[in-house]
Design a protein around this motif. Structure first.
Motif, PDB file in Angstrom:
ATOM      1  N   HIS A   9     -33.291  -9.695  11.734  1.00  0.00           N
ATOM      2  CA  HIS A   9     -34.633 -10.280  11.707  1.00  0.00           C
ATOM      3  C   HIS A   9     -35.116 -10.596  13.126  1.00  0.00           C
ATOM      4  O   HIS A   9     -36.270 -10.330  13.484  1.00  0.00           O
ATOM      5  CB  HIS A   9     -34.634 -11.545  10.834  1.00  0.00           C
ATOM      6  CG  HIS A   9     -35.991 -12.170  10.696  1.00  0.00           C
ATOM      7  ND1 HIS A   9     -36.999 -11.580   9.983  1.00  0.00           N
ATOM      8  CD2 HIS A   9     -36.495 -13.315  11.216  1.00  0.00           C
ATOM      9  CE1 HIS A   9     -38.086 -12.336  10.056  1.00  0.00           C
ATOM     10  NE2 HIS A   9     -37.804 -13.405  10.805  1.00  0.00           N
ATOM     11  N   GLN A  12     -35.973  -7.383  14.885  1.00  0.00           N
ATOM     12  CA  GLN A  12     -37.241  -6.864  14.377  1.00  0.00           C
ATOM     13  C   GLN A  12     -38.413  -7.633  15.015  1.00  0.00           C
ATOM     14  O   GLN A  12     -39.395  -7.024  15.442  1.00  0.00           O
ATOM     15  CB  GLN A  12     -37.291  -6.975  12.856  1.00  0.00           C
ATOM     16  CG  GLN A  12     -38.553  -6.411  12.259  1.00  0.00           C
ATOM     17  CD  GLN A  12     -38.590  -6.567  10.740  1.00  0.00           C
ATOM     18  OE1 GLN A  12     -37.821  -7.342  10.165  1.00  0.00           O
ATOM     19  NE2 GLN A  12     -39.480  -5.837  10.111  1.00  0.00           N
ATOM     20  N   ASN A  13     -38.298  -8.943  15.078  1.00  0.00           N
ATOM     21  CA  ASN A  13     -39.352  -9.751  15.700  1.00  0.00           C
ATOM     22  C   ASN A  13     -39.516  -9.425  17.185  1.00  0.00           C
ATOM     23  O   ASN A  13     -40.635  -9.377  17.696  1.00  0.00           O
ATOM     24  CB  ASN A  13     -39.073 -11.240  15.516  1.00  0.00           C
ATOM     25  CG  ASN A  13     -39.401 -11.728  14.119  1.00  0.00           C
ATOM     26  OD1 ASN A  13     -40.119 -11.065  13.382  1.00  0.00           O
ATOM     27  ND2 ASN A  13     -38.865 -12.881  13.761  1.00  0.00           N
ATOM     28  N   GLU A  15     -38.900  -6.536  18.598  1.00  0.00           N
ATOM     29  CA  GLU A  15     -39.540  -5.223  18.681  1.00  0.00           C
ATOM     30  C   GLU A  15     -41.039  -5.328  18.391  1.00  0.00           C
ATOM     31  O   GLU A  15     -41.850  -4.697  19.064  1.00  0.00           O
ATOM     32  CB  GLU A  15     -38.866  -4.243  17.712  1.00  0.00           C
ATOM     33  CG  GLU A  15     -39.367  -2.831  17.827  1.00  0.00           C
ATOM     34  CD  GLU A  15     -39.154  -2.218  19.208  1.00  0.00           C
ATOM     35  OE1 GLU A  15     -39.996  -1.383  19.593  1.00  0.00           O
ATOM     36  OE2 GLU A  15     -38.188  -2.576  19.895  1.00  0.00           O
ATOM     37  N   ILE A  16     -41.421  -6.135  17.424  1.00  0.00           N
ATOM     38  CA  ILE A  16     -42.838  -6.348  17.107  1.00  0.00           C
ATOM     39  C   ILE A  16     -43.543  -6.971  18.309  1.00  0.00           C
ATOM     40  O   ILE A  16     -44.639  -6.555  18.687  1.00  0.00           O
ATOM     41  CB  ILE A  16     -42.992  -7.220  15.840  1.00  0.00           C
ATOM     42  CG1 ILE A  16     -42.554  -6.435  14.607  1.00  0.00           C
ATOM     43  CG2 ILE A  16     -44.415  -7.725  15.688  1.00  0.00           C
ATOM     44  CD1 ILE A  16     -42.423  -7.275  13.341  1.00  0.00           C
ATOM     45  N   LYS A  17     -42.910  -7.949  18.936  1.00  0.00           N
ATOM     46  CA  LYS A  17     -43.504  -8.590  20.115  1.00  0.00           C
ATOM     47  C   LYS A  17     -43.625  -7.602  21.276  1.00  0.00           C
ATOM     48  O   LYS A  17     -44.646  -7.566  21.967  1.00  0.00           O
ATOM     49  CB  LYS A  17     -42.673  -9.801  20.537  1.00  0.00           C
ATOM     50  CG  LYS A  17     -43.291 -10.525  21.720  1.00  0.00           C
ATOM     51  CD  LYS A  17     -42.635 -11.833  21.984  1.00  0.00           C
ATOM     52  CE  LYS A  17     -43.151 -12.581  23.171  1.00  0.00           C
ATOM     53  NZ  LYS A  17     -44.245 -12.113  23.919  1.00  0.00           N
ATOM     54  N   LYS A  19     -44.015  -4.359  21.100  1.00  0.00           N
ATOM     55  CA  LYS A  19     -45.110  -3.435  20.789  1.00  0.00           C
ATOM     56  C   LYS A  19     -46.463  -4.116  20.993  1.00  0.00           C
ATOM     57  O   LYS A  19     -47.390  -3.523  21.541  1.00  0.00           O
ATOM     58  CB  LYS A  19     -44.991  -2.912  19.356  1.00  0.00           C
ATOM     59  CG  LYS A  19     -43.911  -1.880  19.193  1.00  0.00           C
ATOM     60  CD  LYS A  19     -43.847  -1.375  17.767  1.00  0.00           C
ATOM     61  CE  LYS A  19     -42.705  -0.388  17.602  1.00  0.00           C
ATOM     62  NZ  LYS A  19     -42.582   0.079  16.220  1.00  0.00           N
ATOM     63  N   ALA A  20     -46.582  -5.369  20.557  1.00  0.00           N
ATOM     64  CA  ALA A  20     -47.837  -6.109  20.724  1.00  0.00           C
ATOM     65  C   ALA A  20     -48.143  -6.306  22.211  1.00  0.00           C
ATOM     66  O   ALA A  20     -49.291  -6.160  22.644  1.00  0.00           O
ATOM     67  CB  ALA A  20     -47.770  -7.448  20.007  1.00  0.00           C
TER      68      ALA A  20
END
Length: 93
Positions: A9, A12-13, A15-17, A19-20
């Motif tokens: 988790h 994943q967070n 990686e999301i950050k 990309k953002a």
């Protein structure tokens, strides 16, 4: 050497950050390249200032000798003068 465990988790967070952040950087870069103010012309060459303070020529063919950006208007004008003296001044499209 210590190792830090990150849960799926957390990975994943992260990686999301990432990309953002990359999308935000790209948006800021694009916005900084936006033309602001009026287009000016010197010896038939159109140019304008960009949001980030650099100057770019507009509507010129690739490899015209005036590709890229310039930090000062006087520098651009000197290059235009030199190209004109050499008979290599490009024409706007």
């Amino acid at each position: 050497m210590s190792h830090h465990y990150l849960s799926p988790h957390e990975l994943q967070n992260m990686e999301i950050k990432r990309k953002a952040d990359a999308e935000l950087d790209a948006m800021i870069t694009e916005k900084n390249r936006a033309i602001v103010g009026d287009t000016k012309t010197y010896k038939g060459i159109s140019y304008a200032s960009m949001q980030d303070g650099l100057i770019t020529c507009i509507n010129l063919p690739p490899l015209s000798g005036l590709d890229g950006t310039f930090t000062r208007e006087t520098t651009l004008k000197k290059i235009i003068d030199d190209l004109e003296r050499l008979g290599q001044l490009p024409k706007n499209k």
